[in-house]
Design an enzyme around this catalytic site. Structure first.
Site, PDB file in Angstrom:
ATOM      1  N   SER A  69      65.577  61.493 -46.285  1.00 43.63           N
ATOM      2  CA  SER A  69      66.614  62.352 -46.846  1.00 43.63           C
ATOM      3  C   SER A  69      65.978  63.431 -47.728  1.00 43.63           C
ATOM      4  O   SER A  69      65.161  64.213 -47.242  1.00 43.63           O
ATOM      5  CB  SER A  69      67.629  61.496 -47.617  1.00 43.63           C
ATOM      6  OG  SER A  69      68.755  62.258 -47.979  1.00 43.63           O
ATOM      7  N   ASP A 123      75.180  63.527 -38.371  1.00 42.49           N
ATOM      8  CA  ASP A 123      74.870  63.204 -39.762  1.00 42.49           C
ATOM      9  C   ASP A 123      75.952  63.803 -40.664  1.00 42.49           C
ATOM     10  O   ASP A 123      76.156  65.019 -40.676  1.00 42.49           O
ATOM     11  CB  ASP A 123      73.495  63.764 -40.135  1.00 42.49           C
ATOM     12  CG  ASP A 123      72.971  63.216 -41.447  1.00 42.49           C
ATOM     13  OD1 ASP A 123      73.771  63.077 -42.393  1.00 42.49           O
ATOM     14  OD2 ASP A 123      71.760  62.923 -41.534  1.00 42.49           O
ATOM     15  N   HIS A 181      73.805  59.066 -41.414  1.00 46.42           N
ATOM     16  CA  HIS A 181      72.750  59.435 -42.364  1.00 46.42           C
ATOM     17  C   HIS A 181      71.958  58.191 -42.748  1.00 46.42           C
ATOM     18  O   HIS A 181      72.445  57.333 -43.503  1.00 46.42           O
ATOM     19  CB  HIS A 181      73.359  60.081 -43.613  1.00 46.42           C
ATOM     20  CG  HIS A 181      72.336  60.634 -44.553  1.00 46.42           C
ATOM     21  ND1 HIS A 181      71.542  61.720 -44.241  1.00 46.42           N
ATOM     22  CD2 HIS A 181      71.939  60.236 -45.789  1.00 46.42           C
ATOM     23  CE1 HIS A 181      70.732  61.984 -45.242  1.00 46.42           C
ATOM     24  NE2 HIS A 181      70.942  61.083 -46.195  1.00 46.42           N
TER      25      HIS A 181
END
Length: 582
Positions: free
Chosen positions: A233, A359, A388
């Site tokens: 991330s 996502d 995600h």
């Protein structure tokens, strides 16, 4: 003919009576049906699509350069990347995948061993180690890190926003790689992992200095162990930005970026677009405010504490905190500077990037397809589903697909020849904010006054003296080097044309003995030749352009005369033709 008696009741009254005759259970079933359709589309469930395909999933899409050795030697051997991704049937939604990872996770038990790493500015970072011995059996002895002569691969993990080594997805990855015999170290962000902020510096999405210090420390302490890195991330954005800043100077031999936001400005626009995305925005803001409250004594002194308390979105928090701490004018400026997209072209180590089309946080609109395709060191793997950092697979949802992909990729890379050979060279992709001069390690001022850039590769131009020797041996001109995002000018002691260096080169080529010195050119002759040569070069360079410009000016200036004279000319010609016919 039958006659129908007309009722005096209103049609609406009749409809109301009929509506009361329908059982309440039918209304309840209808409401549930409408609610199911709404939720099916609202949370983007794709169960029916998967049902029609027998839950086989969809193939993984790979984007890479056609001349990419990384694919031929590494990625082609990874069954996970060349296969399909099929999500858990009862988690057929990007939001279910993401929420299930956050609230349940089903992470394996990891018993980390902690080291405190001291930074030069007074800050501290918690380095959590997970070795193979810690997975196989409980470690009761005092932890002193890894033996300096240990040749086992080391994997550095950079967590996401407000995440630390205790996060479920970190544990999935660390446990998997430790089982492989690797040494895993999680570099927690400043102020996370149970440590305090001991300086006036906080981390953000574009802060790469902490990662740089940790990587240098690991390489110094364990020089014989190959060093890999995985960013997740926001950590993926930090990792890719760091690799682009360092180029060939990094100690990392292989890396993976999972669910990177790529362009923070595009993701900021996306996360405020729909109602379901605003839920994530609100949740991330709550996490950031919780992080700020842990370090309120320092944060309230450096940032706008009232604005932090009132923040209801990530953008509000960045406006009151991150922007102020980074000393930037606007939040958009911070997002542009912190995004890793403009650094992708300079990545010079094998890099695997994994992103999902659905996502809910990092939109696929920000994925840099062309930049990844142009870089020979990058392979981009995209899937239709996954959420995600979710990617749960199997009926029991005990494993993450991207963890298997990273495991196969890094193991195949570690056993390949790519990490043992010289750093892979790439064709640099220049971003709109960068010029070719910024990309080259040195600049050269030619005789005609133009500034050109040249690199380590030999040039095919005849008479180029600067490229006849390695760049490391260059001793003429000024050098411009990038130092952590800034350009540092180093002026050498010699001039643009040094007779001593030129004589040395000629002496090496054609001297007859050690006592004979070659004759250097006369300065007066250079003073005459150089201006003449400069003028000739400029004329030869602009001759074609000048010719067309002169032609254009001639046509424009003579057009009024030609326009007025042409009717008279054609009128005379026509009169002569008619007179001949008669």
């Amino acid at each position: 003919m039958d006659c129908f008696e007309l009722s005096s009741e209103s049609p609406y009254e009749l409809l109301l009576k009929v509506a009361f005759l329908i059982p309440i259970s039918h209304y309840f079933l209808g409401f549930l049906s409408l609610l199911s359709v709404f939720l099916y589309n609202f949370i983007e469930i794709y169960f029916i699509q998967e049902l029609f395909t027998g839950f086989r999933g969809k193939p993984v899409s790979l984007t890479f350069n056609s001349c990419c050795d990384l694919y031929q030697e590494v990625v082609s051997k990874c069954k996970t990347l060349n296969g399909r991704f099929s999500s858990t049937p009862w988690l057929c939604s990007p939001h279910l995948q993401t929420a299930f990872l956050q609230f349940f996770g089903r992470a394996p038990a990891c018993k980390y061993q902690r080291q405190i790493f001291q930074l030069s500015d007074g800050g501290i970072i918690a380095l959590d180690w997970l070795r193979n011995i810690d997975v196989e059996k409980s470690s009761i002895e005092r932890f002193d890190g890894v033996w300096s002569d240990d040749k086992s691969p080391i994997m550095l993990v950079i967590p996401g926003l407000t995440s630390d080594s205790d996060s479920a997805y970190i544990k999935h990855l660390a446990f998997k790689m430790a089982k492989r015999g690797w040494n895993v170290v999680v570099s927690n962000h400043r102020g996370l992992g149970g440590v305090s902020v001991t300086s006036d510096c906080f981390y953000n999405a574009g802060w790469t200095e902490d990662a740089r210090r940790v990587i240098d420390h690991l390489h110094t302490q364990y020089p014989q162990a190959p060093l890999f890195a995985v960013g997740l991330s926001i950590g993926a954005n930090v990792l890719v930005k760091y690799l682009g800043e360092e180029g060939v100077n990094t100690a990392i031999v292989g890396a993976a970026a999972i669910c990177s936001p790529w362009d923070l400005l595009i993701c900021d626009r996306y996360i405020n677009r729909r109602l379901v995305q605003r839920v994530y925005d609100r949740a991330l803001a709550i996490g950031l405010k919780g992080y700020a409250k842990l370090h309120q004594t320092v944060m309230s002194r450096l940032a706008d504490w009232e604005g932090i308390v009132k923040a209801r979105s990530v953008r509000d928090f960045d406006h009151s905190s991150t922007r102020v701490l980074a000393d930037l004018e606007t939040v958009d400026t911070y997002y542009r500077k912190a995004s890793c997209t403009s650094y992708i072209g300079n990545v010079m180590v094998p890099l695997l990037c994994v992103s999902a089309w659905d996502d809910p946080v990092c939109t696929r609109e920000a994925i840099p397809w062309d930049e990844c395709r142009a870089n020979k060191n990058i392979v981009l793997a995209t899937t239709h589903h996954g959420g995600h950092l979710g990617y749960f697979e199997g009926m029991t949802a005990k494993s993450l697909w991207w963890v298997r992909a990273v495991d196969e990729f890094l193991c195949a890379l570690n056993s390949s020849s790519l990490i043992h050979s010289k750093k892979m060279q790439i064709t640099t992709v220049h971003s709109p904010l960068e010029t070719p001069i910024d990309q080259a390690p040195y600049v050269n001022i030619t005789e005609d006054g133009l500034v050109t850039a040249f690199s380590n590769e030999p040039s095919g131009e005849v008479g180029s003296q600067q490229n006849e020797q390695p760049v490391e041996d260059d001793k003429v001109g000024d050098r411009i080097r990038g130092v952590n995002g800034a350009m540092q000018l180093e002026t050498n002691a010699t001039t643009q044309f040094d007779p001593r260096s030129e004589s040395t080169r000629l002496g090496d080529a054609g001297s007859e003995g050690p006592g004979k010195m070659p004759v250097t050119p006369e300065p007066a002759l250079d003073a005459v030749i150089v201006p003449v040569k400069r003028c000739l070069n400029q004329l030869s360079r602009h001759s074609k352009i000048s010719m067309w410009v002169l032609a254009y000016i001639a046509i424009i200036t003579t057009w009024p005369i030609l326009g007025s004279a042409s009717p008279m000319f054609f009128k005379k010609k026509l009169r002569n033709i008619f007179s001949l016919k008669r």
